[in-house]
Design an enzyme around this catalytic site. Structure first.
Site, PDB file in Angstrom:
ATOM      1  N   ASP A  12       0.850  -1.202   0.000  1.00 33.44           N
ATOM      2  CA  ASP A  12       0.000   0.000   0.000  1.00 33.44           C
ATOM      3  C   ASP A  12       0.886   1.253   0.000  1.00 33.44           C
ATOM      4  O   ASP A  12       0.865   2.034   0.929  1.00 33.44           O
ATOM      5  CB  ASP A  12      -0.940   0.002   1.213  1.00 33.44           C
ATOM      6  CG  ASP A  12      -0.210  -0.078   2.548  1.00 33.44           C
ATOM      7  OD1 ASP A  12       0.940  -0.573   2.570  1.00 33.44           O
ATOM      8  OD2 ASP A  12      -0.780   0.340   3.576  1.00 33.44           O
ATOM      9  N   HIS A 242      10.084  -0.495   8.970  1.00 33.71           N
ATOM     10  CA  HIS A 242       9.015  -1.498   9.037  1.00 33.71           C
ATOM     11  C   HIS A 242       9.014  -2.426   7.817  1.00 33.71           C
ATOM     12  O   HIS A 242       9.343  -3.609   7.913  1.00 33.71           O
ATOM     13  CB  HIS A 242       7.652  -0.811   9.148  1.00 33.71           C
ATOM     14  CG  HIS A 242       7.428  -0.056  10.409  1.00 33.71           C
ATOM     15  ND1 HIS A 242       7.450  -0.636  11.651  1.00 33.71           N
ATOM     16  CD2 HIS A 242       7.151   1.261  10.612  1.00 33.71           C
ATOM     17  CE1 HIS A 242       7.199   0.279  12.578  1.00 33.71           C
ATOM     18  NE2 HIS A 242       7.019   1.434  11.967  1.00 33.71           N
TER      19      HIS A 242
END
Length: 308
Positions: A12, A242
């Site tokens: 995303d 991340h």
């Protein structure tokens, strides 16, 4: 010499997604077979455009399949524009890529690629897990056709980053995450327990830009917005690595350590989105809880520098 990993990233994009995709493009031990887009940091339409744009910028010829617009059972969430900017890349304006998405949905593409590369395909979701859950629902063999599902999401001991209990990717579709963790797939969770241990500073982005002016410069331009968000919530040391950490775990699991845990996902109430020790008969996932953080960060910086 490490074997080449056949990889699909479910994404995303998103600034740290861009970091992860550029890392995959630079890694000689990754064959990037495609991207699937998902809502999360941005809408799925923007995610699809951004995925195409990132592949074109990196010179990677790979398909992009558009995925789910909304969670399986919950209303849609607003994109995280305060974290990643309105278009997903911080202050960088939107741009129209030359390429187009393929005709298959993300779930259809994932199932087909898992059949064609049975036992070899690694899927790395770095957003909400809706597409992965839909692939499991579409093809009962998907769970065993894939080699591993290495996801960025969840938290075992660290607590949440969107609520006190939940990490954002799991929180944005807990019902999908519960399907994934309950499946027979080999699931590996790269959660906040390890990603919070790896920080990328403004100086690191500057070094990447100097080594690789085109793509590194693009990441540095994005990073200003991202680092400003981190500073706004009291994290002045840099941004957590991340999504790149999950991609690195696909090829370098030896740099991570963890436990086999039967994970369930809270789907209601105050703890919604929490990844919990289920203690039942479901298959155990490999939950990473420690990481050789300097080695992971050095590998990330080294590979990004090679994009010059």
């Amino acid at each position: 010499m490490r074997k080449v990993t056949k990889l699909i990233i479910d994404t995303d994009p998103g600034i740290d997604d861009a970091m992860a995709i550029f890392y995959a493009a630079a890694a000689p031990d990754i064959a990037l077979l495609g991207l699937t887009s998902i809502f999360g940091n941005v809408t799925v339409e923007t995610a699809t455009r951004n995925a195409l744009r990132l592949l074109e910028a990196a010179g990677v010829d790979a398909p992009v399949a558009a995925g789910a617009h909304t969670p399986l059972a919950m209303p849609p969430f607003k994109p995280s524009s305060h974290v990643h900017g309105d278009a997903g890349f911080g202050d960088i304006p939107a741009a129209t890529p030359k390429g187009k998405q393929i005709g298959e949905t993300a779930a259809e593409f994932l199932c087909r690629m898992a059949r064609e590369h049975k036992g070899e395909l690694v899927v790395c979701p770095i957003g909400p897990l809706t597409n992965i859950a839909q692939a499991l629902q579409l093809d009962p063999d998907f769970a065993t056709n894939v080699d591993r599902i290495v996801l960025m999401g969840g938290s075992y001991r660290e607590g949440g980053n969107i609520t006190p209990h939940a990490e954002a990717n799991i929180y944005h579709d807990p019902h999908a995450a519960e399907i994934v963790f309950a499946s027979d797939a080999q699931v590996e969770m790269v959660g906040l327990d390890v990603t919070h241990q790896i920080l990328c500073t403004a100086q690191d982005f500057e070094a990447i830009a100097q080594a690789a002016p085109k793509l590194g410069g693009m990441l540095q331009d994005m990073s200003h917005f991202y680092l400003k968000f981190y500073a706004s919530v009291g994290k002045f040391e840099g941004c957590s690595l991340h999504d790149p950490a999950a991609v690195i775990a696909c090829t370098h699991p030896d740099l991570f350590d963890g436990h086999r845990v039967k994970i369930s996902v809270s789907c209601a109430g105050e703890t919604i989105g929490a990844t919990l020790d289920a203690g039942d008969k479901r298959p155990a996932s490999l939950v990473y809880t420690s990481v050789a953080s300097k080695k992971v960060k050095d590998l990330f910086l080294e590979r990004l520098a090679s994009l010059a």
